[in-house]
Design a protein around this motif. Structure first.
Motif, PDB file in Angstrom:
ATOM      1  N   LEU A 109       0.862  -1.181   0.000  1.00 26.10           N
ATOM      2  CA  LEU A 109       0.000   0.000   0.000  1.00 26.10           C
ATOM      3  C   LEU A 109       0.895   1.226   0.000  1.00 26.10           C
ATOM      4  CD1 LEU A 109      -2.818   1.374   0.380  1.00 26.10           C
ATOM      5  CD2 LEU A 109      -2.421   1.165   2.847  1.00 26.10           C
ATOM      6  N   TRP A 110       0.649   2.122  -0.950  1.00 26.26           N
ATOM      7  CA  TRP A 110       1.465   3.324  -1.005  1.00 26.26           C
ATOM      8  C   TRP A 110       0.664   4.490  -1.580  1.00 26.26           C
ATOM      9  CZ3 TRP A 110       1.623  -0.637  -4.414  1.00 26.26           C
ATOM     10  CH2 TRP A 110       1.609  -0.354  -5.778  1.00 26.26           C
ATOM     11  N   ILE A 111       1.221   5.696  -1.379  1.00 21.85           N
ATOM     12  CA  ILE A 111       0.657   6.931  -1.921  1.00 21.85           C
ATOM     13  C   ILE A 111       1.675   7.462  -2.920  1.00 21.85           C
ATOM     14  CG2 ILE A 111       0.001   9.317  -1.387  1.00 21.85           C
ATOM     15  CD1 ILE A 111      -0.687   8.285   1.462  1.00 21.85           C
ATOM     16  N   GLU A 112       1.190   7.864  -4.082  1.00 24.16           N
ATOM     17  CA  GLU A 112       2.111   8.442  -5.058  1.00 24.16           C
ATOM     18  C   GLU A 112       1.494   9.685  -5.686  1.00 24.16           C
ATOM     19  OE1 GLU A 112       2.855   5.181  -7.731  1.00 24.16           O
ATOM     20  OE2 GLU A 112       1.169   5.694  -9.007  1.00 24.16           O
ATOM     21  N   PRO A 113       2.350  10.658  -6.026  1.00 28.28           N
ATOM     22  CA  PRO A 113       1.825  11.836  -6.717  1.00 28.28           C
ATOM     23  C   PRO A 113       1.435  11.464  -8.140  1.00 28.28           C
ATOM     24  CG  PRO A 113       4.212  11.958  -6.549  1.00 28.28           C
ATOM     25  CD  PRO A 113       3.786  10.732  -5.794  1.00 28.28           C
ATOM     26  N   VAL A 114       0.394  12.100  -8.646  1.00 25.68           N
ATOM     27  CA  VAL A 114      -0.018  11.876 -10.025  1.00 25.68           C
ATOM     28  C   VAL A 114       0.764  12.857 -10.895  1.00 25.68           C
ATOM     29  CG1 VAL A 114      -1.947  11.902 -11.634  1.00 25.68           C
ATOM     30  CG2 VAL A 114      -2.291  11.120  -9.293  1.00 25.68           C
ATOM     31  N   ALA A 115       1.540  12.320 -11.820  1.00 25.57           N
ATOM     32  CA  ALA A 115       2.407  13.155 -12.661  1.00 25.57           C
ATOM     33  C   ALA A 115       1.589  14.099 -13.525  1.00 25.57           C
ATOM     34  CB  ALA A 115       3.284  12.269 -13.542  1.00 25.57           C
ATOM     35  N   ASP A 116       2.089  15.308 -13.682  1.00 22.15           N
ATOM     36  CA  ASP A 116       1.498  16.322 -14.572  1.00 22.15           C
ATOM     37  C   ASP A 116       0.029  16.585 -14.269  1.00 22.15           C
ATOM     38  OD1 ASP A 116       3.948  16.432 -15.904  1.00 22.15           O
ATOM     39  OD2 ASP A 116       3.368  14.800 -17.231  1.00 22.15           O
ATOM     40  N   ALA A 117      -0.354  16.499 -12.994  1.00 24.69           N
ATOM     41  CA  ALA A 117      -1.747  16.791 -12.646  1.00 24.69           C
ATOM     42  C   ALA A 117      -1.789  17.602 -11.363  1.00 24.69           C
ATOM     43  CB  ALA A 117      -2.536  15.498 -12.485  1.00 24.69           C
ATOM     44  N   PRO A 118      -1.466  18.910 -11.465  1.00 24.14           N
ATOM     45  CA  PRO A 118      -1.504  19.723 -10.249  1.00 24.14           C
ATOM     46  C   PRO A 118      -2.940  19.854  -9.740  1.00 24.14           C
ATOM     47  CG  PRO A 118      -1.181  21.113 -12.174  1.00 24.14           C
ATOM     48  CD  PRO A 118      -1.115  19.689 -12.645  1.00 24.14           C
ATOM     49  N   ALA A 119      -3.062  19.983  -8.442  1.00 28.32           N
ATOM     50  CA  ALA A 119      -4.389  20.173  -7.844  1.00 28.32           C
ATOM     51  C   ALA A 119      -4.916  21.536  -8.245  1.00 28.32           C
ATOM     52  CB  ALA A 119      -4.293  20.073  -6.327  1.00 28.32           C
ATOM     53  N   PRO A 120      -6.219  21.668  -8.416  1.00 24.72           N
ATOM     54  CA  PRO A 120      -6.763  22.962  -8.781  1.00 24.72           C
ATOM     55  C   PRO A 120      -6.528  23.979  -7.676  1.00 24.72           C
ATOM     56  CG  PRO A 120      -8.519  21.444  -8.201  1.00 24.72           C
ATOM     57  CD  PRO A 120      -7.244  20.670  -8.218  1.00 24.72           C
ATOM     58  N   ALA A 121      -6.299  25.219  -8.072  1.00 24.22           N
ATOM     59  CA  ALA A 121      -6.113  26.274  -7.091  1.00 24.22           C
ATOM     60  C   ALA A 121      -7.424  26.495  -6.351  1.00 24.22           C
ATOM     61  CB  ALA A 121      -5.661  27.548  -7.788  1.00 24.22           C
ATOM     62  N   SER A 122      -7.308  26.833  -5.071  1.00 24.05           N
ATOM     63  CA  SER A 122      -8.534  27.089  -4.317  1.00 24.05           C
ATOM     64  C   SER A 122      -9.169  28.365  -4.818  1.00 24.05           C
ATOM     65  CB  SER A 122      -8.226  27.175  -2.826  1.00 24.05           C
ATOM     66  OG  SER A 122      -7.236  28.142  -2.611  1.00 24.05           O
ATOM     67  N   PRO A 123     -10.513  28.407  -4.893  1.00 26.82           N
ATOM     68  CA  PRO A 123     -11.173  29.583  -5.422  1.00 26.82           C
ATOM     69  C   PRO A 123     -10.908  30.795  -4.553  1.00 26.82           C
ATOM     70  CG  PRO A 123     -12.772  28.047  -4.506  1.00 26.82           C
ATOM     71  CD  PRO A 123     -11.425  27.392  -4.437  1.00 26.82           C
ATOM     72  N   THR A 124     -10.704  31.926  -5.190  1.00 30.31           N
ATOM     73  CA  THR A 124     -10.466  33.160  -4.449  1.00 30.31           C
ATOM     74  C   THR A 124     -11.732  33.972  -4.410  1.00 30.31           C
ATOM     75  OG1 THR A 124      -9.712  34.204  -6.468  1.00 30.31           O
ATOM     76  CG2 THR A 124      -8.028  33.259  -5.068  1.00 30.31           C
ATOM     77  N   ALA A 125     -11.883  34.682  -3.324  1.00 24.93           N
ATOM     78  CA  ALA A 125     -13.075  35.509  -3.194  1.00 24.93           C
ATOM     79  C   ALA A 125     -12.973  36.700  -4.128  1.00 24.93           C
ATOM     80  CB  ALA A 125     -13.200  35.989  -1.743  1.00 24.93           C
ATOM     81  N   SER A 126     -14.046  37.023  -4.803  1.00 21.13           N
ATOM     82  CA  SER A 126     -14.032  38.181  -5.711  1.00 21.13           C
ATOM     83  C   SER A 126     -15.060  39.183  -5.226  1.00 21.13           C
ATOM     84  CB  SER A 126     -14.334  37.752  -7.144  1.00 21.13           C
ATOM     85  OG  SER A 126     -15.571  37.105  -7.192  1.00 21.13           O
ATOM     86  N   SER A 127     -14.740  40.432  -5.388  1.00 23.49           N
ATOM     87  CA  SER A 127     -15.649  41.473  -4.948  1.00 23.49           C
ATOM     88  C   SER A 127     -16.607  41.792  -6.085  1.00 23.49           C
ATOM     89  CB  SER A 127     -14.878  42.713  -4.537  1.00 23.49           C
ATOM     90  OG  SER A 127     -14.025  43.115  -5.581  1.00 23.49           O
ATOM     91  N   PRO A 128     -17.827  42.203  -5.770  1.00 22.05           N
ATOM     92  CA  PRO A 128     -18.781  42.522  -6.833  1.00 22.05           C
ATOM     93  C   PRO A 128     -18.304  43.704  -7.649  1.00 22.05           C
ATOM     94  CG  PRO A 128     -19.650  43.128  -4.663  1.00 22.05           C
ATOM     95  CD  PRO A 128     -18.371  42.399  -4.440  1.00 22.05           C
ATOM     96  N   PRO A 129     -18.651  43.751  -8.973  1.00 20.11           N
ATOM     97  CA  PRO A 129     -18.157  44.834  -9.826  1.00 20.11           C
ATOM     98  C   PRO A 129     -18.724  46.174  -9.415  1.00 20.11           C
ATOM     99  CG  PRO A 129     -19.616  43.346 -11.062  1.00 20.11           C
ATOM    100  CD  PRO A 129     -19.475  42.833  -9.682  1.00 20.11           C
TER     101      PRO A 129
END
Length: 198
Positions: A178-198
């Motif tokens: 049993l092991w954990i390995e990174p998935v090549a060429d698959a970065p995790a999505p960036a966490s959503p940033t809060a945006s201010s209303p226009p």
């Protein structure tokens, strides 16, 4: 004078107790994350025979997969995974269970209490004649985030011969890895940033 003497004695006692606590810390099996950019893992203390569970920290910014193999287990090399499941970054509890079921075996791997990967094997997969290896990370340890981290590695001995003796096969054999390995060429999505209303 009495105050300073008392202070000196207590200071020495505190230093002695601090050293004792530091020497006992590995027995507590606590996950220690000194560098959040590295994988950290520690195995839970076994309350029952062959109970295998780990606290794991997976750094953000990558994707990982949990891999399980039950055949082709070599002494040192990581086998190809028989089954795998995606694993998100963060703090996770990984558990491994080998269950005798009817005429065969089932090996379950759970993540945070839910079965993530499972493999079934026939009765002769494990002859019950012994094994070598087992769980890793009895003390909290950190590893590079871009390399596989082996949590468990066990090889089964072959069935008893005519004299009733079992031996370890020289090549790949049945067992559990049993092991954990990174998935090549698959970065995790960036966490959503809060945006201010226009």
């Amino acid at each position: 004078m009495a105050v300073w003497l008392s202070y000196g004695l207590e200071r020495r006692r505190i230093d002695d107790l601090t050293a004792r606590i530091d020497s006992l810390r590995p027995l507590a099996r606590e996950l220690i994350v000194d560098d959040p950019g590295m994988i950290a893992a520690v195995k839970h203390e076994e309350l029952w025979y062959d109970e295998n569970a780990w606290d794991v920290h997976l750094p953000a910014g990558r994707r990982y997969r949990l891999c399980l193999a039950t055949r082709g287990i070599e002494e040192r090399a990581t086998p190809p995974p028989g089954v795998s499941a995606p694993l998100e970054p963060g703090r996770r509890v990984i558990a491994l269970e080998q269950i005798k079921e009817g005429d065969g075996w089932r090996v379950d791997v759970s993540c945070d209490g839910k079965v993530a990967a499972s493999a079934t094997q026939p009765k002769n997969w494990y002859a019950g004649s012994g094994s070598t290896g087992g769980s890793q990370f009895s003390a909290s340890r950190q590893s590079a985030a871009d390399k596989p981290v082996v949590l468990f590695h066990r090889r089964f001995m072959g069935p008893p011969d005519a004299k009733g003796q079992s031996s370890m096969p020289s090549g790949p054999t049945e067992g559990v890895a049993l092991w954990i390995e990174p998935v090549a060429d698959a970065p995790a999505p960036a966490s959503p940033t809060a945006s201010s209303p226009p």
